[in-house]
Design an enzyme around this catalytic site. Structure first.
Site, PDB file in Angstrom:
ATOM      1  CG  ASP A 143       0.279  -0.514   5.032  1.00 34.11           C
ATOM      2  OD1 ASP A 143      -0.582   0.006   5.739  1.00 34.11           O
ATOM      3  OD2 ASP A 143       0.180  -1.642   4.516  1.00 34.11           O
ATOM      4  CG  ASN A 193       0.485   3.238   4.236  1.00 39.82           C
ATOM      5  OD1 ASN A 193       0.111   3.495   5.378  1.00 39.82           O
ATOM      6  ND2 ASN A 193      -0.326   2.852   3.281  1.00 39.82           N
ATOM      7  CG  ASP A 211      -2.198   0.505   1.090  1.00 39.45           C
ATOM      8  OD1 ASP A 211      -3.037   0.360   1.986  1.00 39.45           O
ATOM      9  OD2 ASP A 211      -2.407   1.123   0.026  1.00 39.45           O
ATOM     10  CE  LYS A 258      -3.680   5.087   2.055  1.00 37.31           C
ATOM     11  NZ  LYS A 258      -3.676   3.622   2.186  1.00 37.31           N
ATOM     12  CB  THR A 288      -7.816   7.784  -0.967  1.00 35.49           C
ATOM     13  OG1 THR A 288      -7.741   8.185  -2.324  1.00 35.49           O
ATOM     14  CG2 THR A 288      -6.484   7.129  -0.591  1.00 35.49           C
TER      15      THR A 288
HETATM   16  C1  LIG Z   1      -0.696  -2.708  11.238  1.00 36.92           C
HETATM   17  O1  LIG Z   1       0.372  -1.808  11.350  1.00 36.92           O
HETATM   18  C2  LIG Z   1       1.425  -2.078  10.457  1.00 36.92           C
HETATM   19  C3  LIG Z   1       2.631  -1.172  10.760  1.00 36.92           C
HETATM   20  O2  LIG Z   1       2.233   0.145  10.512  1.00 36.92           O
HETATM   21  C4  LIG Z   1       3.069   1.163  10.927  1.00 36.92           C
HETATM   22  C5  LIG Z   1       4.363   0.975  11.413  1.00 36.92           C
HETATM   23  C6  LIG Z   1       5.117   2.078  11.867  1.00 36.92           C
HETATM   24  C7  LIG Z   1       4.579   3.358  11.801  1.00 36.92           C
HETATM   25  C8  LIG Z   1       3.292   3.549  11.289  1.00 36.92           C
HETATM   26  C9  LIG Z   1       2.537   2.450  10.841  1.00 36.92           C
HETATM   27  O3  LIG Z   1       1.283   2.539  10.316  1.00 36.92           O
HETATM   28  C10 LIG Z   1       0.714   3.809  10.103  1.00 36.92           C
HETATM   29  C11 LIG Z   1       0.353   4.435  11.444  1.00 36.92           C
HETATM   30  O4  LIG Z   1       0.195   3.750  12.425  1.00 36.92           O
HETATM   31  N1  LIG Z   1       0.261   5.806  11.506  1.00 36.92           N
HETATM   32  C12 LIG Z   1       0.031   6.617  10.313  1.00 36.92           C
HETATM   33  C13 LIG Z   1       0.429   6.540  12.771  1.00 36.92           C
HETATM   34  C14 LIG Z   1       1.883   6.707  13.183  1.00 36.92           C
HETATM   35  C15 LIG Z   1       2.765   7.320  12.125  1.00 36.92           C
HETATM   36  N2  LIG Z   1       4.153   6.861  12.226  1.00 36.92           N
HETATM   37  C16 LIG Z   1       5.099   7.819  12.678  1.00 36.92           C
HETATM   38  C17 LIG Z   1       6.514   7.371  12.713  1.00 36.92           C
HETATM   39  C18 LIG Z   1       7.568   8.226  12.878  1.00 36.92           C
HETATM   40  N3  LIG Z   1       8.736   7.536  12.933  1.00 36.92           N
HETATM   41  C19 LIG Z   1       8.449   6.196  12.803  1.00 36.92           C
HETATM   42  N4  LIG Z   1       9.290   5.129  12.817  1.00 36.92           N
HETATM   43  C20 LIG Z   1       8.753   3.925  12.646  1.00 36.92           C
HETATM   44  N5  LIG Z   1       7.419   3.695  12.478  1.00 36.92           N
HETATM   45  C21 LIG Z   1       6.558   4.739  12.469  1.00 36.92           C
HETATM   46  C22 LIG Z   1       7.061   6.047  12.648  1.00 36.92           C
HETATM   47  N6  LIG Z   1       5.254   4.498  12.249  1.00 36.92           N
END
Ligand SMILES: COCCOc1ccc2cc1OCC(=O)N(C)CCCNCc1c[nH]c3ncnc(c13)N2
Length: 278
Positions: free
Chosen positions: A156, A143, A138, A140, A173
């Site tokens: 993602d 992600n 995904d 976009k 979307t």
């Molecule tokens: C089922 O889940 C599968 C894994 O999905 C994610 C793994 C890691 C993620 C975000 C993931 O999905 C999207 C989500 O939760 N947001 C949009 C909220 C948080 C945004 N991240 C901010 C962020 C900043 N530095 C990061 N370093 C590592 N991972 C991060 C972030 N976020």
């Protein structure tokens, strides 16, 4: 091979929890430090109740299974996971420069060098995934994350083809879906070439190509491949040529990803420094 990190039974006690990094559909992501190794990670906390409500828990299990075996510099690492009675925790690589879409919002659109560098990284990550029969990441902007050296990371887990119905149920979307998906016919890894073309257009113009007020208009523009290039911002004809070779209705006629990496626009614009200004 399973690394020591994956075998270990992790618990929340193994981590010091730091600042929140953001909130997604199913839970929050926190900065965290593993106490023994002092290793900085991102900890994504998902609520079992919400996963059950949306019937995505088996899908999450499969995606975690896929993700834990992927090793690529442009795919966010999953080191492990654990759970307690109400939550599931994902132990993830930390991307120090955060979310790409915030960068895109701040800059409005990216330079051709920055856009080409990101597109080349994503193409390499997708070639790797397709080599492992993982498709439909995904990809976009929401992600995509940026690592400490400015490198792109697909965060993602690329809900695979089985989550096609997720698209229909989750009112996300449509912008990134290729004709064969909006027309509900079976699809293959060429869907990712289409989505990468959408992303390339959005990096350069700041909006996806088939954006419209109503879902029905976006749907029609996608299936008709109603591709238009605005006069502003000024974009090279090489970039438009690449996008036009990716956004092709017949999925078998889309530019293959390894050919994309040889395209003049990519060759002339990739800037591996990772240092970009708006
Ligand atoms: C089922 O889940 C599968 C894994 O999905 C994610 C793994 C890691 C993620 C975000 C993931 O999905 C999207 C989500 O939760 N947001 C949009 C909220 C948080 C945004 N991240 C901010 C962020 C900043 N530095 C990061 N370093 C590592 N991972 C991060 C972030 N976020």
């Amino acid at each position: 091979q399973v690394s020591a990190a994956e075998k270990k039974r992790w618990t929340l006690n193994d981590f010091n929890i730091g600042k929140p990094l953001g909130r997604g559909k199913f839970g929050h992501v926190y900065l965290a430090r593993e106490k023994r190794s002092n290793h900085i990670v991102a900890l994504k906390v998902l609520f079992k109740s919400q996963l059950q409500q949306s019937q995505v828990e088996h899908q999450l299990r499969r995606e975690v299974e896929i993700q834990s075996h992927l090793r690529h510099p442009n795919i966010l690492r999953l080191y492990g996971y654990f759970y307690d009675q109400s939550r599931v925790y994902l132990i993830l690589e930390y991307a120090a420069r955060g979310e790409l879409y915030k960068e895109l919002q701040k800059c409005k659109y990216f330079s051709e060098r920055r856009a080409a560098s990101y597109v080349a990284s994503l193409a390499r990550a997708l070639i790797y995934c397709h080599g492992k029969h993982v498709i439909h990441r995904d990809i976009k902007p929401e992600n995509l994350l940026i690592g400490a050296q400015g490198e792109l990371k697909i965060a993602d887990f690329g809900w695979s083809v089985h989550t096609f119905n997720r698209r229909r149920t989750m009112c996300g979307t449509l912008d990134y879906l290729p004709p064969e998906m909006v027309e509900s016919v079976e699809h293959d890894s060429n869907v990712d070439i289409w989505s990468l073309g959408i992303l390339c257009y959005e990096f350069l113009y700041g909006v996806p190509p088939f954006e419209a007020e109503k879902h029905s208009d976006t749907y029609r523009r996608i299936v008709q491949v109603d591709l238009k290039f605005p006069s502003k911002p000024i974009v090279s004809s090489a970039a438009k040529d690449l996008i036009s070779q990716m956004l092709v209705k017949d999925s078998s006629k889309r530019l293959p990803l390894h050919k994309l990496l040889e395209h003049p626009w990519i060759i002339q614009n990739v800037d591996p420094s990772g240092i970009y200004k708006c």
